[in-house]
Design a protein around this motif. Structure first.
Motif, PDB file in Angstrom:
ATOM      1  N   HIS A  95       3.783  14.659  -0.419  1.00  0.00           N
ATOM      2  CA  HIS A  95       4.069  13.506  -1.275  1.00  0.00           C
ATOM      3  C   HIS A  95       3.674  13.728  -2.724  1.00  0.00           C
ATOM      4  N   ARG A 125       0.846  -1.190   0.000  1.00  0.00           N
ATOM      5  CA  ARG A 125       0.000   0.000   0.000  1.00  0.00           C
ATOM      6  C   ARG A 125       0.883   1.242   0.000  1.00  0.00           C
ATOM      7  N   PRO A 126       1.228   1.707  -1.187  1.00  0.00           N
ATOM      8  CA  PRO A 126       2.171   2.824  -1.247  1.00  0.00           C
ATOM      9  C   PRO A 126       1.684   4.038  -0.480  1.00  0.00           C
ATOM     10  N   TYR A 159      -7.654   4.990  -6.761  1.00  0.00           N
ATOM     11  CA  TYR A 159      -6.750   4.018  -6.139  1.00  0.00           C
ATOM     12  C   TYR A 159      -5.869   4.696  -5.084  1.00  0.00           C
ATOM     13  N   LEU A 168       4.175  10.173  -9.469  1.00  0.00           N
ATOM     14  CA  LEU A 168       4.806   8.950  -9.955  1.00  0.00           C
ATOM     15  C   LEU A 168       3.804   7.786  -9.996  1.00  0.00           C
ATOM     16  N   LEU A 169       2.954   7.728  -8.990  1.00  0.00           N
ATOM     17  CA  LEU A 169       1.918   6.678  -8.998  1.00  0.00           C
ATOM     18  C   LEU A 169       0.998   6.876 -10.192  1.00  0.00           C
ATOM     19  N   HIS A 170       0.698   8.137 -10.512  1.00  0.00           N
ATOM     20  CA  HIS A 170      -0.098   8.414 -11.718  1.00  0.00           C
ATOM     21  C   HIS A 170       0.618   7.900 -12.957  1.00  0.00           C
ATOM     22  N   VAL A 171       1.910   8.182 -13.020  1.00  0.00           N
ATOM     23  CA  VAL A 171       2.699   7.724 -14.168  1.00  0.00           C
ATOM     24  C   VAL A 171       2.605   6.210 -14.307  1.00  0.00           C
ATOM     25  N   MET A 172       2.611   5.531 -13.177  1.00  0.00           N
ATOM     26  CA  MET A 172       2.551   4.064 -13.209  1.00  0.00           C
ATOM     27  C   MET A 172       1.150   3.554 -13.481  1.00  0.00           C
ATOM     28  N   GLY A 173       0.222   4.454 -13.680  1.00  0.00           N
ATOM     29  CA  GLY A 173      -1.123   4.022 -14.060  1.00  0.00           C
ATOM     30  C   GLY A 173      -2.078   3.856 -12.892  1.00  0.00           C
ATOM     31  N   ALA A 174      -1.746   4.494 -11.754  1.00  0.00           N
ATOM     32  CA  ALA A 174      -2.687   4.442 -10.634  1.00  0.00           C
ATOM     33  C   ALA A 174      -3.752   5.527 -10.840  1.00  0.00           C
ATOM     34  N   THR A 175      -4.985   5.180 -10.601  1.00  0.00           N
ATOM     35  CA  THR A 175      -6.055   6.172 -10.730  1.00  0.00           C
ATOM     36  C   THR A 175      -6.137   6.995  -9.445  1.00  0.00           C
ATOM     37  N   ASP A 235       5.628  11.713  -5.254  1.00  0.00           N
ATOM     38  CA  ASP A 235       5.314  10.286  -5.230  1.00  0.00           C
ATOM     39  C   ASP A 235       3.965  10.021  -5.869  1.00  0.00           C
TER      40      ASP A 235
END
Ligand SMILES: Nc1ncnc2c1ncn2[C@@H]1O[C@H](COP(=O)(O)OP(=O)(O)OP(=O)(O)O)[C@@H](O)[C@H]1O
Ligand SMILES: [Mg+2]
Lengths: 225, 302
Positions: free
Chosen positions: B203, B4-5, B219, B209-216, B206
């Motif tokens: 954050h 859970r980032p 999420y 970056l989570l957006h870049v990795m495809g996190a909505t 970070d």
């Protein structure tokens, strides 16, 4: 089989509006990238390379124009669909500072897979294999702060490839590295493109690197010349 | 266990910040528990007092008649007896007590002192009437007319104005307690929303970056909100338990003092529900506050 090109960009414009004046960064950019192609993106600082990569990566919304990724037009998608397309099809490698500092190298590589809904065990297994392939197995449990610049960049690459993307976008991935390490990272990227058939668009200021790629797109005045 | 980032971001970095928020929630929960406990005690006292008074009527047969002439004890006794008979046979009246001269003397002597003899003093006769149902207007009215038929100068006192004062006064206290509980809960919400907003901006990189990795947004937001709910929920429960312990200690101390004015501090079983509802309410409201803050900030992020 899907015969559409991995990336098709057509008449893309991006205008930043700041108070009174408008900044036309992209003025109608069009190009296509096929699977397995390795393409350099060059242009002076401020020419819009990062802006183009952000648009193509569906992180920024272009002012007009179309972007199709594996034949799927992004402009007609809602936010959720764009995010899902990015998650499944696009990997990013940046110049620096793009690992989550509170996570180990292994966890950083696992993250995109877990966000995509894989189990922790599955993600850990694949992440470990990828780190091994990058020669980073002994560093798997280390946090980014304890890794060298080159090691961090290799972790970033592993993470970008975690969900087996069709398109790899790299924004000066070797820009912060000393020549030897830069060469090492570049070779690694080249090997990945050749082996996996991912299409790669890499922004770079290094003409030698650009010359070694399949072709070069030059940005000037918001257009590809 | 899954990775859970956002939770890790929220709890691992700036541990002091998280502890601070937990502390605020604990303290606010203690305060709102005390306020609710106070309100419940007050509500209990109020109904005890009201019940004690509401079903009672006092009839005064005055010592002097309407013209100011002092009447003889015999006359008063005769009137009282007649009133007693009439009231006793009235349906809805459960009890009638005559306080005769001696009883009234006993009542008034503490105010007059030993030195004053009440022997020659014209004293009224008091009749206490207990009704089976309080606030029975028709019955009260019929008692009034019966009494006035027997002795026109008599006064029928239903304690209504005293009751109205009691009701008004206790309502003000209840509102004050409720207001205090509301304000402390509002403080919790503001503190949690502020902490979440601060943590989000801390954050920002970070999250990008989570957006870049495809996190909505959903999420990322969900993980922040989940962890907020867990820490706030725990803190609210701890605060409520602490508050109850304070109330118990307070009740024990009050019991030692044995103030006759205060009936037992106990409240009804059903009232205990409040102390389950309270932490749940705090958590729920903080959940919505956190959710709103997170989704609003994520929505405005580039
Ligand atoms: N969010 C933004 N708002 C306004 N202007 C922006 C924004 N992002 C970029 N720009 C402007 O757009 C232009 C292109 O920027 P961009 O970062 O794409 O250039 P670049 O080619 O990547 O440069 P470099 O080689 O230095 O990385 C610059 O003039 C920049 O100031
Ligand atoms: Mg750039």
């Amino acid at each position: 089989m899907n015969n559409a090109p991995v990336l098709h960009v057509s008449a893309l414009t991006r205008v930043y509006e700041q108070a009174e004046n408008k900044l036309h960064v992209l003025n109608g950019v069009s190009f296509t990238l096929a699977a397995g192609e390795m393409v350099a993106l060059m242009g002076q600082s401020g020419s819009g390379k990062s802006t183009l990569l952000q648009c193509v990566g569906l992180l920024d919304t272009p002012t007009s124009g179309t972007i199709e990724i594996t034949g799927r037009p992004a402009q007609s998608m809602d936010d959720g669909e764009r995010t899902a397309l990015r998650r499944e099809s696009i990997g990013f490698v940046y110049q620096a500072h793009h690992l989550l500092p509170e996570f180990s190298a292994l966890e950083n590589v696992m993250l995109p897979m877990m966000i995509a809904g894989q189990s922790r065990a599955q993600a850990a297994e694949r992440a470990m294999k990828m780190l091994e392939a990058m020669g980073l197995a002994p560093r798997a449990e280390h946090r980014p702060a304890r890794l060298s610049g080159g090691e961090q960049q290799r972790v970033s690459i592993a993470r970008a490839l975690a969900n087996r993307p069709k398109l790899l976008l790299a924004d000066e991935p070797t820009g912060n590295l000393d020549p030897d390490t830069a060469e090492h990272v570049y070779r690694m990227l080249e090997a990945i493109v050749r082996k996996t058939g991912v299409a790669m668009l890499m922004a770079t200021h290094n003409p030698d690197l650009a010359a070694r790629m399949d072709r070069t797109l030059r940005l000037k005045g918001g257009l590809i010349t | 266990m899954i990775l859970r980032p956002a939770k890790k971001m929220l709890l691992n970095s700036g541990d002091d910040g998280t502890r601070f928020i937990m502390l605020v929630v604990v303290m606010m929960s203690v305060l709102s528990t005390l306020a609710v406990g106070g309100a419940l005690t007050l509500a209990h006292l109020r109904s005890t007092w009201v019940d004690a008074v509401a079903g009672h009527i006092t009839i005064e047969i005055p010592a002097s008649d309407g013209q100011g002439l002092v009447r003889s004890p015999d006359t008063l006794h005769e009137k009282a007896t007649a009133a007693y008979a009439a009231l006793s046979s009235t349906p809805g009246v459960t009890r009638v007590d005559i306080l005769d001269r001696r009883d009234v003397e006993k009542l008034v002597s503490p105010w007059l002192g030993e030195a004053v003899s009440t022997n020659d003093m014209p004293l009224p006769v008091l009749i206490g009437v207990t009704l089976s149902a309080p606030n029975d207007e028709a019955l009260t009215q019929s008692i009034r007319s019966k009494v006035s038929a027997i002795d026109p100068p008599s006064i029928v006192e239903t304690h209504q104005s005293w009751l109205a004062d009691l009701r008004r006064f206790s309502l003000i206290l209840l509102l004050a307690a409720g207001g205090m509980a509301t304000i402390t809960i509002a403080c919790c919400i503001v503190a949690v929303a502020g902490a979440v907003a601060a943590r989000l901006s801390e954050h920002q990189n970070d999250i990008d970056l989570l957006h870049v990795m495809g996190a909505t947004d959903a999420y990322i937001g969900q993980e922040f909100v989940d962890s907020v709910v867990r820490s706030v929920g725990g803190a609210a429960v701890i605060g409520t338990v602490l508050g109850l312990i304070f109330i118990k200690i307070g009740a024990a101390v009050a019991g030692e003092i044995q103030n006759a004015m205060l009936p037992a501090m106990a409240w009804k079983m059903a009232d205990n529900l409040w102390f389950l509802i309270l932490p749940a309410l705090v958590t729920l409201l903080c959940y919505f506050a956190a959710r709103f803050t997170v989704l609003r900030s994520l929505g405005t992020m580039p």
